[in-house]
Design a protein around this motif. Sequence first.
Motif, PDB file in Angstrom:
ATOM      1  N   THR A   1       0.843  -1.196   0.000  1.00  0.00           N
ATOM      2  CA  THR A   1       0.000   0.000   0.000  1.00  0.00           C
ATOM      3  C   THR A   1       0.877   1.244   0.000  1.00  0.00           C
ATOM      4  OG1 THR A   1      -0.116  -0.211   2.397  1.00  0.00           O
ATOM      5  CG2 THR A   1      -1.978  -1.049   1.135  1.00  0.00           C
ATOM      6  N   PRO A   2       0.431   2.329  -0.635  1.00  0.00           N
ATOM      7  CA  PRO A   2       1.289   3.514  -0.760  1.00  0.00           C
ATOM      8  C   PRO A   2       1.430   4.320   0.517  1.00  0.00           C
ATOM      9  CG  PRO A   2      -0.851   3.931  -1.735  1.00  0.00           C
ATOM     10  CD  PRO A   2      -0.842   2.490  -1.358  1.00  0.00           C
TER      11      PRO A   2
ATOM     12  N   LYS B   1       1.203  -2.315 -15.127  1.00  0.00           N
ATOM     13  CA  LYS B   1       1.662  -2.987 -13.910  1.00  0.00           C
ATOM     14  C   LYS B   1       1.384  -2.119 -12.697  1.00  0.00           C
ATOM     15  CE  LYS B   1       5.174  -6.359 -15.026  1.00  0.00           C
ATOM     16  NZ  LYS B   1       6.556  -6.787 -14.765  1.00  0.00           N
ATOM     17  N   SER B   2       1.042  -2.783 -11.605  1.00  0.00           N
ATOM     18  CA  SER B   2       0.656  -2.043 -10.402  1.00  0.00           C
ATOM     19  C   SER B   2       1.544  -2.423  -9.246  1.00  0.00           C
ATOM     20  CB  SER B   2      -0.800  -2.340 -10.062  1.00  0.00           C
ATOM     21  OG  SER B   2      -1.113  -1.844  -8.806  1.00  0.00           O
ATOM     22  N   ALA B   3       1.761  -1.467  -8.360  1.00  0.00           N
ATOM     23  CA  ALA B   3       2.549  -1.736  -7.149  1.00  0.00           C
ATOM     24  C   ALA B   3       1.677  -2.084  -5.981  1.00  0.00           C
ATOM     25  CB  ALA B   3       3.395  -0.517  -6.806  1.00  0.00           C
ATOM     26  N   THR B   4       0.382  -2.128  -6.181  1.00  0.00           N
ATOM     27  CA  THR B   4      -0.536  -2.382  -5.071  1.00  0.00           C
ATOM     28  C   THR B   4      -1.569  -3.405  -5.464  1.00  0.00           C
ATOM     29  OG1 THR B   4      -1.952  -0.594  -5.800  1.00  0.00           O
ATOM     30  CG2 THR B   4      -0.310  -0.046  -4.158  1.00  0.00           C
ATOM     31  N   TYR B   5      -2.259  -3.887  -4.447  1.00  0.00           N
ATOM     32  CA  TYR B   5      -3.329  -4.841  -4.659  1.00  0.00           C
ATOM     33  C   TYR B   5      -4.452  -4.208  -5.464  1.00  0.00           C
ATOM     34  CZ  TYR B   5      -7.340  -7.772  -3.471  1.00  0.00           C
ATOM     35  OH  TYR B   5      -8.459  -8.560  -3.517  1.00  0.00           O
TER      36      TYR B   5
ATOM     37  N   ASN C   1      14.217   0.140  -3.097  1.00  0.00           N
ATOM     38  CA  ASN C   1      13.457  -1.040  -3.485  1.00  0.00           C
ATOM     39  C   ASN C   1      11.984  -0.830  -3.203  1.00  0.00           C
ATOM     40  OD1 ASN C   1      12.790  -2.039  -0.699  1.00  0.00           O
ATOM     41  ND2 ASN C   1      15.028  -1.998  -0.585  1.00  0.00           N
ATOM     42  N   GLU C   2      11.180  -1.581  -3.906  1.00  0.00           N
ATOM     43  CA  GLU C   2       9.739  -1.319  -3.903  1.00  0.00           C
ATOM     44  C   GLU C   2       9.102  -1.578  -2.555  1.00  0.00           C
ATOM     45  OE1 GLU C   2       6.549  -3.561  -6.367  1.00  0.00           O
ATOM     46  OE2 GLU C   2       7.481  -2.139  -7.715  1.00  0.00           O
ATOM     47  N   SER C   3       9.633  -2.564  -1.809  1.00  0.00           N
ATOM     48  CA  SER C   3       9.003  -2.913  -0.544  1.00  0.00           C
ATOM     49  C   SER C   3       9.241  -1.885   0.535  1.00  0.00           C
ATOM     50  CB  SER C   3       9.528  -4.270  -0.070  1.00  0.00           C
ATOM     51  OG  SER C   3      10.910  -4.178   0.168  1.00  0.00           O
ATOM     52  N   ALA C   4      10.206  -0.988   0.342  1.00  0.00           N
ATOM     53  CA  ALA C   4      10.524  -0.016   1.389  1.00  0.00           C
ATOM     54  C   ALA C   4       9.917   1.339   1.142  1.00  0.00           C
ATOM     55  CB  ALA C   4      12.039   0.125   1.500  1.00  0.00           C
ATOM     56  N   LEU C   5       9.237   1.526   0.025  1.00  0.00           N
ATOM     57  CA  LEU C   5       8.682   2.833  -0.300  1.00  0.00           C
ATOM     58  C   LEU C   5       7.197   2.852  -0.049  1.00  0.00           C
ATOM     59  CD1 LEU C   5      10.590   3.648  -3.585  1.00  0.00           C
ATOM     60  CD2 LEU C   5      10.969   4.584  -1.334  1.00  0.00           C
ATOM     61  N   TYR C   6       6.794   3.787   0.789  1.00  0.00           N
ATOM     62  CA  TYR C   6       5.366   3.930   1.072  1.00  0.00           C
ATOM     63  C   TYR C   6       5.066   5.401   1.188  1.00  0.00           C
ATOM     64  CZ  TYR C   6       5.591  -0.990   2.002  1.00  0.00           C
ATOM     65  OH  TYR C   6       5.795  -2.316   1.888  1.00  0.00           O
TER      66      TYR C   6
END
Length: 640
Positions: free
Chosen positions: A223-224, A561-565, A635-640
Amino acid sequence: MTDTLIPNECKTSDPVENGYFKKGCNPFAQTGRSKLQNKRAHINQQIIKQMRMRAGAENLLKEMSSIPLIPLGLKETKDVDFSVALKDLILEHYSEDGSNFQAEIDDLMDLRQACRTPSRNPSGVDLLASYFSQLSFLEPRFFSPTRQIAIFFTWYDSFTGVPVCQQNISLEKASMLFNMAALYSQIGTRADRQTQAGLEDAIAAFQKSAGVLHYLKETFTHTPSYDMSPAMLSMLIRLMLAQAQECMFEQITLPGIRNEFFSLLKIAQEAAKVGETYSEVHQSMIQTPIKNNVPFFWTTMSELKTNHYNSLAHYFVSTALLDHQLAPSDDEDKQEKALSQLYDTMPEGRSPLDILKNKEERRRIGKAHLQRSIMGHEEAIRIHSRCRHLQKLDILSEILQAGLKRSLTKFEQNDKEDEFTDYMLAPDIISKTEKKAEMEIPAATKVKVKDLFQRLGPLSVFSAKQRWSAPRTIRLRLQDRDLGFTLKGDAPVQIQSLDPLCPAAAEGLKEGDYLVAVGDTECKWLGVSDVMKLLKGADEEGVNIRVVSMLDSSSQPMPTKSATYGGLPKTYSMICLAHDEDDKNPKSRKVAKKPSFLSWGLKNKQKSGSTLSLPNADYNGPWNRPCPTYPSSCNESALY
């Protein structure tokens, strides 16, 4: 004449004056008789205390108040106007007049507005759950994975206040789940923990809060908003379960603690369990980047409670060893087993039976536990003095001081002047509980509601991902009571086995068409038998029917492509821009071609799909651009 305040338990029918009840003078206020009365009352209290100890029902805590708990704050949001976008989509996609659905749109907007300020009780949770369930209908009805509509959802991070704005409804659904969990935590903190019923309510609320947070973590990934990141949600789940475990401990000790060997050891291990859960919470809070975004008083409170409950555990063990001796009538094997299960390693390698039988050894180990209890309470008081927010909680200071005083008094009662003062270090106590706090996903997350836009038809067919032709009107005339086709399906029904020579086929009816209306009657929700009754009830002149044809959706563009559900567009953080690889090597930076004036509008329209998540800290980078307190990795998992 003196005015005195009537205690809370006293009742009177006199009128209230100036905020307190007026009462007459006390003629014995300063007399010897009054002092004698007070002395007698004190003696009676001591007699009652001795009787309770003899019956084994002394409350060793003597704390009439509870340590405050931590509630989770609600996420804030901006108003959303569904009206224009939904009416346009209904007209464009469903070929119906959107103004006919103004009442449904108004109900939806009223429901969302009410969810911004829910009441802090189960009714408020039901309100949020109703809107969340309504979103489950709204998403497939209007939000296609291949296109976006002009509805923007803006939510603020509950910890940092950073806004996130996106067009995808998944952000709305995730934020609503977060607020449900927050509301459960607030219900738990507001419960009356001086009663068994209140403690039951608090335990249930915190376990449901943890369940909703777990459901949010498993369902909506990446989630952002940072407050809904996996690391933050994991910490919040631990916090809710720790507070539920704390309420379970209070539930056990509320009637009083029996001053008996086995009961004291049991309570000690229960207290150690609470201290262990808060230790795990504190360890997760001090990890980067969580420690930079969690309130400081949360971290200090979890550390304070770790020391407080571990100190209580050592106090209860010391009381069991100092106040009780192994008598011939006691169950020796049972006491030996209970003591052996209290430690990982016995003190100084002594056997449990040796400790139980040796009075001096019991006293020595008991005093060692008292020392650790005193040290733990002193550390808790030191932590309390470190945080201004906690210093404002007078009741917390009183509880900590009472715990320290209780341990010091116990130590003085068992200290001898001629005793050698080289005390041993008491071992840690194994945590154990009869009832462990567990996550509970409440039924409120799946509450049944009525689809506000059900008039558009069944969602299995009339959804945003399907495409149809515009509705066609066909004049249907019966020949010898023969329709020239058959019907299949539940709702809506489909045309099948169409005779290509029948009049309906000549007017444009196709096999596979969906029949949506017969005359003036909408039949999207009617089955075959009901539709057949309408058709056979037509007169000799026939009846008009409306049908739509399903179009091939394979030609639609593939979703990005999406970074979220759920197809949520990626939200970029300013830290990504500040630490871009091109910035590190200015020579390799490409010079973009200046766009023409005609392409400016198109370019900005394409850019509107992503949203910048603004930081909340300073950064001394090449452009003096602010940098959030998140990890510096991109990395993508650390950005919110």
